[in-house]
Design a protein around this motif. Sequence first.
Motif, PDB file in Angstrom:
ATOM      1  N   LEU A   9       1.000  -1.080   0.032  1.00 20.96           N
ATOM      2  CA  LEU A   9      -0.034   0.015   0.173  1.00 20.96           C
ATOM      3  C   LEU A   9       0.789   1.097   0.117  1.00 20.96           C
ATOM      4  O   LEU A   9       2.196   1.276   0.270  1.00 20.96           O
ATOM      5  N   TYR A  10       0.428   2.214  -0.236  1.00 22.55           N
ATOM      6  CA  TYR A  10       0.840   3.639  -0.178  1.00 22.55           C
ATOM      7  C   TYR A  10       0.151   4.494   0.902  1.00 22.55           C
ATOM      8  O   TYR A  10      -0.908   4.715   0.755  1.00 22.55           O
ATOM      9  N   LYS A  11       0.856   5.129   1.854  1.00 20.92           N
ATOM     10  CA  LYS A  11       0.253   5.764   2.820  1.00 20.92           C
ATOM     11  C   LYS A  11       0.334   7.332   2.593  1.00 20.92           C
ATOM     12  O   LYS A  11       1.362   7.829   2.451  1.00 20.92           O
ATOM     13  N   GLY A  12      -0.883   7.645   2.065  1.00 19.24           N
ATOM     14  CA  GLY A  12      -1.034   9.023   1.813  1.00 19.24           C
ATOM     15  C   GLY A  12      -1.340   9.962   2.908  1.00 19.24           C
ATOM     16  O   GLY A  12      -1.047   9.647   4.041  1.00 19.24           O
ATOM     17  N   GLU A  13      -1.682  11.258   2.634  1.00 22.02           N
ATOM     18  CA  GLU A  13      -1.683  12.093   3.809  1.00 22.02           C
ATOM     19  C   GLU A  13      -2.826  11.787   4.787  1.00 22.02           C
ATOM     20  O   GLU A  13      -2.888  11.862   5.974  1.00 22.02           O
ATOM     21  N   THR A  14      -3.883  11.306   3.912  1.00 26.13           N
ATOM     22  CA  THR A  14      -5.284  11.008   4.834  1.00 26.13           C
ATOM     23  C   THR A  14      -5.554   9.502   4.606  1.00 26.13           C
ATOM     24  O   THR A  14      -6.131   9.018   5.583  1.00 26.13           O
ATOM     25  N   LYS A  15      -5.088   8.954   3.480  1.00 24.84           N
ATOM     26  CA  LYS A  15      -5.749   7.585   3.142  1.00 24.84           C
ATOM     27  C   LYS A  15      -4.758   6.902   3.005  1.00 24.84           C
ATOM     28  O   LYS A  15      -3.688   7.054   2.239  1.00 24.84           O
ATOM     29  N   ALA A  16      -4.719   5.427   2.801  1.00 23.20           N
ATOM     30  CA  ALA A  16      -3.976   4.375   2.589  1.00 23.20           C
ATOM     31  C   ALA A  16      -4.463   3.976   1.064  1.00 23.20           C
ATOM     32  O   ALA A  16      -5.546   3.692   1.168  1.00 23.20           O
ATOM     33  N   ALA A  17      -3.667   3.927  -0.008  1.00 23.79           N
ATOM     34  CA  ALA A  17      -4.237   3.331  -1.271  1.00 23.79           C
ATOM     35  C   ALA A  17      -3.394   1.790  -1.613  1.00 23.79           C
ATOM     36  O   ALA A  17      -2.239   1.778  -1.318  1.00 23.79           O
ATOM     37  N   LEU A  18      -4.343   1.024  -1.872  1.00 26.14           N
ATOM     38  CA  LEU A  18      -3.801  -0.250  -2.188  1.00 26.14           C
ATOM     39  C   LEU A  18      -3.213  -0.381  -3.705  1.00 26.14           C
ATOM     40  O   LEU A  18      -3.763  -0.067  -4.485  1.00 26.14           O
ATOM     41  N   LEU A  19      -1.964  -0.801  -3.587  1.00 29.73           N
ATOM     42  CA  LEU A  19      -1.081  -0.777  -4.994  1.00 29.73           C
ATOM     43  C   LEU A  19      -1.285  -2.335  -5.504  1.00 29.73           C
ATOM     44  O   LEU A  19      -1.570  -2.284  -6.588  1.00 29.73           O
ATOM     45  N   LYS A  20      -1.138  -3.217  -4.512  1.00 29.80           N
ATOM     46  CA  LYS A  20      -1.119  -4.601  -5.111  1.00 29.80           C
ATOM     47  C   LYS A  20      -1.349  -5.631  -3.781  1.00 29.80           C
ATOM     48  O   LYS A  20      -0.863  -5.164  -2.694  1.00 29.80           O
ATOM     49  N   ALA A  21      -1.923  -6.608  -4.179  1.00 26.08           N
ATOM     50  CA  ALA A  21      -2.338  -7.564  -3.026  1.00 26.08           C
ATOM     51  C   ALA A  21      -2.432  -8.923  -3.504  1.00 26.08           C
ATOM     52  O   ALA A  21      -2.856  -9.074  -4.808  1.00 26.08           O
ATOM     53  N   ALA A  22      -2.169  -9.909  -2.688  1.00 27.91           N
ATOM     54  CA  ALA A  22      -2.209 -11.364  -3.217  1.00 27.91           C
ATOM     55  C   ALA A  22      -3.103 -11.856  -1.847  1.00 27.91           C
ATOM     56  O   ALA A  22      -2.783 -11.542  -0.611  1.00 27.91           O
ATOM     57  N   TYR A  23      -3.897 -13.018  -2.079  1.00 22.83           N
ATOM     58  CA  TYR A  23      -4.842 -13.561  -1.035  1.00 22.83           C
ATOM     59  C   TYR A  23      -4.780 -15.048  -1.159  1.00 22.83           C
ATOM     60  O   TYR A  23      -4.799 -15.457  -2.349  1.00 22.83           O
ATOM     61  N   ASP A  24      -4.803 -15.622   0.144  1.00 20.51           N
ATOM     62  CA  ASP A  24      -4.950 -17.186   0.215  1.00 20.51           C
ATOM     63  C   ASP A  24      -6.375 -17.433   0.888  1.00 20.51           C
ATOM     64  O   ASP A  24      -6.302 -17.503   2.202  1.00 20.51           O
ATOM     65  N   VAL A  25      -7.702 -17.459   0.425  1.00 21.72           N
ATOM     66  CA  VAL A  25      -8.699 -17.663   1.136  1.00 21.72           C
ATOM     67  C   VAL A  25      -9.354 -18.953   0.881  1.00 21.72           C
ATOM     68  O   VAL A  25     -10.471 -19.189   1.175  1.00 21.72           O
ATOM     69  N   SER A  26      -8.596 -20.000   0.381  1.00 22.60           N
ATOM     70  CA  SER A  26      -9.001 -21.285   0.134  1.00 22.60           C
ATOM     71  C   SER A  26      -9.595 -21.964   1.421  1.00 22.60           C
ATOM     72  O   SER A  26     -10.291 -22.806   1.263  1.00 22.60           O
ATOM     73  N   SER A  27      -8.871 -21.624   2.696  1.00 21.59           N
ATOM     74  CA  SER A  27      -9.517 -22.138   3.725  1.00 21.59           C
ATOM     75  C   SER A  27     -11.078 -21.749   4.270  1.00 21.59           C
ATOM     76  O   SER A  27     -11.530 -22.297   5.170  1.00 21.59           O
ATOM     77  N   PHE A  28     -11.518 -20.722   3.537  1.00 24.37           N
ATOM     78  CA  PHE A  28     -12.875 -20.265   3.715  1.00 24.37           C
ATOM     79  C   PHE A  28     -13.745 -20.833   2.785  1.00 24.37           C
ATOM     80  O   PHE A  28     -13.583 -21.249   1.801  1.00 24.37           O
ATOM     81  N   SER A  29     -15.013 -20.889   3.211  1.00 21.21           N
ATOM     82  CA  SER A  29     -16.070 -21.599   2.412  1.00 21.21           C
ATOM     83  C   SER A  29     -16.192 -20.460   1.065  1.00 21.21           C
ATOM     84  O   SER A  29     -15.994 -19.230   0.902  1.00 21.21           O
ATOM     85  N   PHE A  30     -16.757 -21.103  -0.078  1.00 23.83           N
ATOM     86  CA  PHE A  30     -16.760 -20.400  -1.414  1.00 23.83           C
ATOM     87  C   PHE A  30     -17.517 -19.119  -1.215  1.00 23.83           C
ATOM     88  O   PHE A  30     -17.239 -17.875  -1.725  1.00 23.83           O
ATOM     89  N   PHE A  31     -18.612 -19.043  -0.517  1.00 25.08           N
ATOM     90  CA  PHE A  31     -19.489 -18.087  -0.334  1.00 25.08           C
ATOM     91  C   PHE A  31     -18.971 -16.916   0.439  1.00 25.08           C
ATOM     92  O   PHE A  31     -19.446 -15.851   0.506  1.00 25.08           O
ATOM     93  N   GLN A  32     -17.983 -17.277   1.334  1.00 24.00           N
ATOM     94  CA  GLN A  32     -17.437 -16.106   2.331  1.00 24.00           C
ATOM     95  C   GLN A  32     -16.147 -15.439   1.690  1.00 24.00           C
ATOM     96  O   GLN A  32     -15.755 -14.574   2.308  1.00 24.00           O
ATOM     97  N   ARG A  33     -15.547 -16.161   0.636  1.00 22.01           N
ATOM     98  CA  ARG A  33     -14.214 -15.694   0.146  1.00 22.01           C
ATOM     99  C   ARG A  33     -14.306 -14.196  -0.282  1.00 22.01           C
ATOM    100  O   ARG A  33     -13.350 -13.406   0.086  1.00 22.01           O
ATOM    101  N   SER A  34     -15.236 -13.792  -1.072  1.00 26.78           N
ATOM    102  CA  SER A  34     -14.987 -12.315  -1.353  1.00 26.78           C
ATOM    103  C   SER A  34     -15.367 -11.257  -0.113  1.00 26.78           C
ATOM    104  O   SER A  34     -14.556 -10.457   0.013  1.00 26.78           O
TER     105      SER A  34
END
Length: 198
Positions: A9-34
């Motif tokens: 992420l990039y920490k701006g003056e007031t907000k943090a902007a997401l630049l790139k992310a990777a997730y491993d949500v395979s341990s959660f049920s299909f309907f919970q992942r998003s």
Amino acid sequence: MKLYSLSVLYKGETKAALLKAAYDVSSFSFFQRSSVQEFMTFTSQLIVERSEKGSRASVKEQEYLCHVYVRNDSLSGVVIADNEYPSRVAFTLLEKVLDEFSKQVDRIDWPVGSPSTINYTALDSYLSRYQNPREADPMMKVQAELDETKIILHNTMGSLLERGEKLDDLVSKSEVLGTQSKAFYKTARKQNSCCEIM
């Protein structure tokens, strides 16, 4: 031990902007992942916004630990893992990812970047490689090998002590056997002395 997300992420003056992310949500049920993925993104942004530049911190949220590293140049990283994941390995991962990201992505793109505009593809491979901290981190690997060696050494010492006791038993039995064989030899000689071979 499990890693769930790795974000830059990039920490701006007031907000943090997401630049790139990777997730491993395979341990959660299909309907919970998003919704879990959205929660992790929101939590990462919130933690970066509330952290000072040049700081590292670990924040506990239910059964998860969020490790955050905000560099002095406002580039930030967040790892969300379970409680068992070692903090030192998480911060090593963050430092490595942020260093590599800053070399591959131009600094002028950080404040205006988004996951769709930033071209950095290494996060998924880092997330999968660091799932097992013993394999990814040399220090953890050495520590695991030392622990195994220590167990083997304890077992070896225990068996050596048992062998030492058994050797003492054998020595005393051989002394008894030696005494008995001398007595048998003397008796056999006395009895054979009366007989002559012709």
